[in-house]
Design an enzyme around this catalytic site. Structure first.
Site, short mmCIF file in Angstrom:
data_model
loop_
_atom_site.label_atom_id
_atom_site.label_comp_id
_atom_site.label_asym_id
_atom_site.label_seq_id
_atom_site.Cartn_x
_atom_site.Cartn_y
_atom_site.Cartn_z
N ASP A 170 2.72 6.13 -1.95
CA ASP A 170 3.48 5.41 -0.84
C ASP A 170 2.99 6.04 0.50
O ASP A 170 2.55 7.28 0.73
CB ASP A 170 5.01 5.86 -1.03
CG ASP A 170 5.95 4.66 -0.77
OD1 ASP A 170 5.36 3.88 0.09
OD2 ASP A 170 7.12 4.70 -0.97
N ASP A 207 8.16 -4.61 -1.01
CA ASP A 207 9.30 -3.93 -1.42
C ASP A 207 10.67 -5.17 -1.97
O ASP A 207 11.46 -4.72 -2.61
CB ASP A 207 10.33 -3.17 -0.36
CG ASP A 207 9.67 -1.50 -0.43
OD1 ASP A 207 8.94 -1.28 -1.31
OD2 ASP A 207 9.91 -0.95 0.54
C1 DGJ Z 1 9.28 2.66 -0.13
C2 DGJ Z 1 8.58 1.86 -1.45
O1 DGJ Z 1 8.19 0.80 -0.97
C3 DGJ Z 1 9.80 1.73 -2.45
O2 DGJ Z 1 9.30 0.86 -3.50
C4 DGJ Z 1 10.23 3.08 -2.75
O3 DGJ Z 1 9.12 3.75 -3.54
C5 DGJ Z 1 10.45 3.89 -1.63
N1 DGJ Z 1 9.47 3.92 -0.63
C6 DGJ Z 1 10.89 5.39 -1.90
O4 DGJ Z 1 11.35 6.06 -1.07
#
Ligand code: DGJ
Length: 711
Positions: free
Chosen positions: A435, A494
């Site tokens: 991430d 997301d």
């Molecule tokens: C942002 C990501 O895009 C989410 O899918 C998740 O992994 C969160 N971060 C976790 O903090």
């Protein structure tokens, strides 16, 4: 020399006779194999008139236009410390059947340009600049510029927001520059992504389109320009801050690759070249497993017994990979702390991750883990011990309560590398979700940070060749062909809301093939938008990618769980087609059709998607693009779990009959009547080549029950 490169309906003709900088005479549709005499005649004939009030000699748009050449548009090379003028072509050679290497130089600077046309028709161009004077050269821009004709008068690129990535925007190109610049230190949610210039009104299957993308995960600029003089071009390059790249004598800088594609048959024609090319060079390992990701199921609440129940529910549904998202490491109880402390949290996992992984394995799945290696929270042991590793120092603005770790610092790099290596050695981790949740906001640091990231990823891949990695950046803020050489999957967005996902996946998929695009089945009510969607719509949406689940299955009803298991089974059956086939799409606003057709055109799967109410009581028939006109196909509705909601007194006759067999030409041109879907519904249809000799069958003659009107 005059060079012609040809592949897959595209050609590039380059006048590299020198001594002036080389000129692209043509980039676009294939011109056929031109003999040398025709190429010479073309080069001679392409010398333009001299307009009034202009340079006293014909002005050519060269591959490296600079002001001293008379080019008053945006130059390809800029900087100070050495004169950016008088570039001369020193060498031109054909380095392979479709590869050219050019060298332009003056007494201080040398630019080597590599041009490659892949067999799929994708053009790649990059420059390497060497400093050969006695002074340091401070580079401000080194870009790739490619000419486009005047009829490429309409632009399409992208913007977006968190959870709403890749929103298309169209604009006519008048005189001037349409320029997009990104300074996020990552492409960003508003990444221009792929800049297209086409004949006005170009669509998914119509029009001529020229497009460029920069294969780079740092800052960039990408633009289209039309000069009052008449020339038009697409340009791309790394966006450099002053002083970011300074070359001492003997040093050199290589630009990222600019990836350029031409299509004579609309946006799908771009994908038809890009997808097989990307597949031929990158690492997505097939079959793509069905993932269950814990994020929206438990967030930071890592309770072992809840996770155990989730593991069991995932296994019962047929999931193949269980991914433990954020919240597993020391002190990470929310998003305000602990990034950087890459040790398993002993309070929540007193015996480490082994018991959980053991359960995952026992249930027949492999295990994936979330990390965010480029980041650090001020509230972390790492930041307290090594404040000098924090990019911009510890007083800069935070973003999601975090700062960036300076990967160009040898100590910081070694720490992250060691921690990841230790985790991957200690535990059987098949997959890392990598991430990156903030912008860098450090002018001058992006180039070296991006280079360090690539080095880190490449090193891990070399040391752990079985490891798969997903690029995530608050969803889809880092999706580009630079990182795609180093990862197996990207987290597209997301949002798991299928309505938003339909649009995001449709446009992200123009560049990136579906098997790389993570798409998850979310909870009935999407966590980000709060919109509630039908299970069938969520199924039909998450099917067309690298599928997974992001829903607390322990809360799902028995009926839903059975449907999810059926969906997983269908995905596993269909993924060889979905992940190797040709993507086709129709234009549409309220409704659209998209599908994947196998490369041998023997089968396909299509989705009819109703985004909102149709403009007519009987919406447009479903037309099946991408089939072989001379082959007969049997078309059948595919229902997974609950049927999509319709409001109709009777379904179309062929739908009632359950199938119809017709030639591809008829299916593409006439199409089949669509079921009357209510908004936010999708229907799936499969297409299969009928055995030779089978005659057309007509659904119209079939009798069938009236479908239940849902009014
Ligand atoms: C942002 C990501 O895009 C989410 O899918 C998740 O992994 C969160 N971060 C976790 O903090």
């Amino acid at each position: 020399m005059i060079i012609q490169l040809r592949a897959a309906g595209t050609s590039l003709v380059l006048d590299a006779r020198g001594p002036r900088p080389a000129v692209v005479l043509h980039w676009g549709p294939d011109l056929g194999a031109l003999p040398e005499s025709d190429l010479a005649a073309l080069a001679g004939a392409a010398v333009p008139a001299v307009p009034p009030s202009s340079l006293d000699e014909p002005l050519r748009l060269s591959l490296l236009p600079t002001v001293d050449q008379g080019w008053t548009g945006r130059p390809a090379l800029a900087g100070w410390g050495a004169p950016v003028a008088d570039l001369r072509l020193r060498e031109a050679r054909q380095a392979g059947p479709r590869e050219v290497r050019l060298e332009h130089a003056n007494d201080f600077l040398r630019v080597t340009t590599e041009i490659e046309l892949s067999e799929q028709g994708v053009l790649r161009v990059r420059h390497t600049l060497g400093c050969h004077g006695t002074e340091t050269f401070h580079l401000t821009a080194l870009d790739v510029l490619l000419p486009v004709p005047a009829r490429a008068a309409e632009l399409l690129d992208f913007s977006g927001l968190w959870a709403y990535e890749r929103r298309p925007q169209r604009t006519p190109l008048g005189h001037g520059v349409w320029s997009r610049e990104t300074r996020h230190g990552r492409p960003g949610h508003d990444d221009p992504y792929l800049l297209m210039a086409g004949t006005p009104g170009f669509g998914f299957r119509t029009g001529q389109v020229w497009a460029v993308h920069l294969a780079w995960s740092g800052d960039k600029r990408i633009w289209a320009e039309r000069q009052a003089l008449g020339y038009g071009l697409l340009g791309a390059g790394e966006l450099l801050a002053p002083g970011e790249v300074s070359l001492a004598p003997g040093e050199q800088y290589t630009t990222p690759w600019t990836v350029a594609v031409y299509s004579g048959d609309g946006i799908d024609g771009l994908s038809a070249r890009l997808h097989p090319w990307i597949r031929s060079r990158t690492a997505a390992r097939l079959p793509r497993p069905v993932v269950l990701n814990t994020w929206e199921a438990v967030y930071f609440d890592h309770d072992p017994s809840t996770l155990d129940r989730l593991v069991d529910a995932a296994a019962a549904a047929g999931v193949e990979r269980f991914v433990l998202d954020d919240g597993w490491f020391a002190g990470r109880t929310d998003d305000r702390r602990a990034l950087g402390d890459w040790f398993v949290d002993e309070r929540r996992y007193p015996q480490g991750l082994r018991p959980l992984i053991h359960r995952v394995h026992k249930q027949g799945m492999d295990f994936g883990l979330w990390v965010e290696p480029e980041m650090v929270n001020p509230d972390s042991a790492l930041a307290r011990e090594h404040p000098d590793w924090v990019l911009g120092g510890v007083d800069g603005p935070t973003w999601r309560h975090q700062r960036v770790l300076d990967l160009a610092h040898p100590g910081a790099y070694a720490y992250v590398r060691e921690r990841l290596g230790a985790l991957l050695t200690a535990y059987p981790i098949a997959f890392l979700k990598w991430d990156h949740n903030r912008d860098l906001l450090q002018p001058g640091a992006t180039h070296r940070q991006t280079a360090a990231l690539y080095r880190l990823l490449a090193g891990l891949r070399a040391d752990f060749p079985e490891l798969e990695i997903e690029s995530c950046a608050s969803g889809g803020a880092r999706i580009d062909l630079g990182i795609l050489e180093l990862v197996d999957r990207v987290w597209t967005s997301d949002t798991n809301d299928p309505l938003e996902r339909q649009r995001i996946q449709r446009w992200t998929g123009v560049l990136v093939p579906p098997e790389f695009l993570g798409g998850h089945l979310g909870a009935p009510t999407a966590h980000i938008t709060g919109r509630t969607s039908a299970l069938s719509f969520r199924f039909a949406t998450a099917l067309f990618g690298s599928a997974g689940i992001e829903w607390d299955l322990t809360t799902a009803s028995e009926a839903d769980l059975a449907a999810v298991a059926q969906w997983v089974g269908e995905y596993r059956r269909l993924r060889p087609l979905l992940h190797t086939g040709v993507v086709v799409r129709s234009d549409g606003d309220a409704h659209f059709v998209h599908g994947v057709v196998s490369t041998d055109r023997r089968r396909g799967i299509y989705a009819l998607v109703a985004l909102r109410a149709a403009g007519a009581a009987l919406p447009e028939p479903i037309r099946f693009a991408g089939l072989d006109p001379g082959t007969r196909y049997t078309v059948r509705p595919l229902t997974i779990g609950p049927a999509p909601r319709v409001v109709q007194d009777a379904a179309p006759a062929w739908w009632q009959a359950g199938e119809v067999t017709l030639p591809g030409s008829v299916l593409a041109e006439v199409g089949l009547p669509a079921p009357l879907l209510t908004p936010e519904q999708a229907a799936l249809v499969t297409v299969e080549a009928a055995p030779a000799g089978q005659r057309s069958s007509s659904g119209a003659s079939a009798s069938g029950g009236r479908s239940a009107p849902a009014r």
